[in-house]
Design an enzyme around this catalytic site. Structure first.
Site, mmCIF file in Angstrom:
data_model
loop_
_atom_site.group_PDB
_atom_site.id
_atom_site.type_symbol
_atom_site.label_atom_id
_atom_site.label_comp_id
_atom_site.label_asym_id
_atom_site.label_seq_id
_atom_site.Cartn_x
_atom_site.Cartn_y
_atom_site.Cartn_z
ATOM 1 C CB CYS A 87 2.209 10.511 7.270
ATOM 2 S SG CYS A 87 2.535 10.281 5.507
ATOM 3 C CB CYS B 34 -0.931 0.007 1.212
ATOM 4 S SG CYS B 34 -2.140 -1.320 1.181
#
Length: 276
Positions: A105, A35
């Protein structure tokens, strides 16, 4: 180029606490190389429940590395109870902010911390996608992750969901489901279905690859043939027939009546298939 803060640049160029930890008390691992982002968080926790040390291993972009580095710095000296209250917003704030397209993130850091604390308590790590409905197959994102991101960060659009979770950033097939989840969480009636947007070349290429791998190739293999995708240029798809199909007198019919027809039905009605 992304507009990074000086602190993001500093933690990317000089990451703190990078590397595996010997004999950690807790390990949390999220994401996958397939991913594009992955994070493994290691914690050393003393008998009083204080996090004495934290290190990480990250595969990802500058924001992923900086967010992981920041997380380990934030955690040192905190109790487990204090760590449980941390969210991705704390990571982003520590860095002076992240580009909106890179907020996922910081979410990855929050998820790795939650996984590590579960590991410390002796709770079994959940199987992939066990904690909810798999919504985005491109990036392996479940509805639970999406709902949590919406609630914790006050998200209001599908674009924001993509920025925070990556869901919807690949082929786009999950966008209608993202709209439904967003409406459910916000207590709104589902918005009317928008007019279909034309596929980008990347989205078209991904869908062509998927249909050839999952539908076309298995069918041809049954008769001793196969197919290889050579190129995708807009709506022009170039393939090469293999095995029995390559020398078959009906190879042109196979290209037009099966391969092209299938891709037009499942990807884009404008597709033209050419053989080489």
């Amino acid at each position: 180029m992304w507009d990074y803060t000086d602190k993001v640049k500093e933690h990317f160029l000089n990451p703190r606490n990078a590397g595996a930890m010997e004999n950690p008390d807790a390990v949390g691992e999220v994401g996958s190389l397939a991913c594009g982002d992955a994070l493994k968080l290691f914690l050393k926790i003393n008998d009083q429940g204080v996090i004495e040390n934290a290190t990480f291993q990250t595969f990802g972009c500058a924001s992923a590395i900086a967010s992981s580095s920041a997380l380990t710095e934030i955690l040192k000296g905190k109790t487990v109870a204090e760590a449980e209250a941390l969210t991705n917003k704390d990571i982003a704030a520590y860095l002076g902010g992240l580009p909106k397209e890179k907020m996922h993130c910081s979410v990855m850091g929050e998820e790795a911390l939650a996984a590590a604390l579960k590991n410390w308590r002796g709770e079994a790590a959940p199987e992939a996608h066990a904690e909810g409905e798999l919504v985005c197959r491109c990036f392996g994102v479940t509805d639970e992750t999406i709902r949590r991101a919406i609630t914790e960060n006050g998200l209001r659009t599908v674009e924001e969901i993509t920025n925070y979770t990556k869901a919807g950033g690949g082929c786009g097939d999950c966008v209608p489901r993202l709209e439904e989840i967003l409406a459910e969480v916000l207590g709104q009636a589902p918005a009317p279905a928008p007019a279909a947007r034309p596929l980008t070349n990347l989205q078209r290429m991904q869908k062509v690859m998927q249909v050839i791998d999952d539908v076309v190739a298995p069918s041809l293999k049954k008769d001793g043939g196969n197919i290889e995708l050579v190129d995708v240029d807009g709506t022009d798809v170039v393939v090469s027939l293999r095995g029995a199909c390559a020398s078959c007198p009906s190879s042109q019919l196979t290209l037009t009546d099966f391969v092209q027809k299938t891709l037009r039905e499942q990807v884009d009605p404008a597709i033209r298939v050419k053989g080489v």
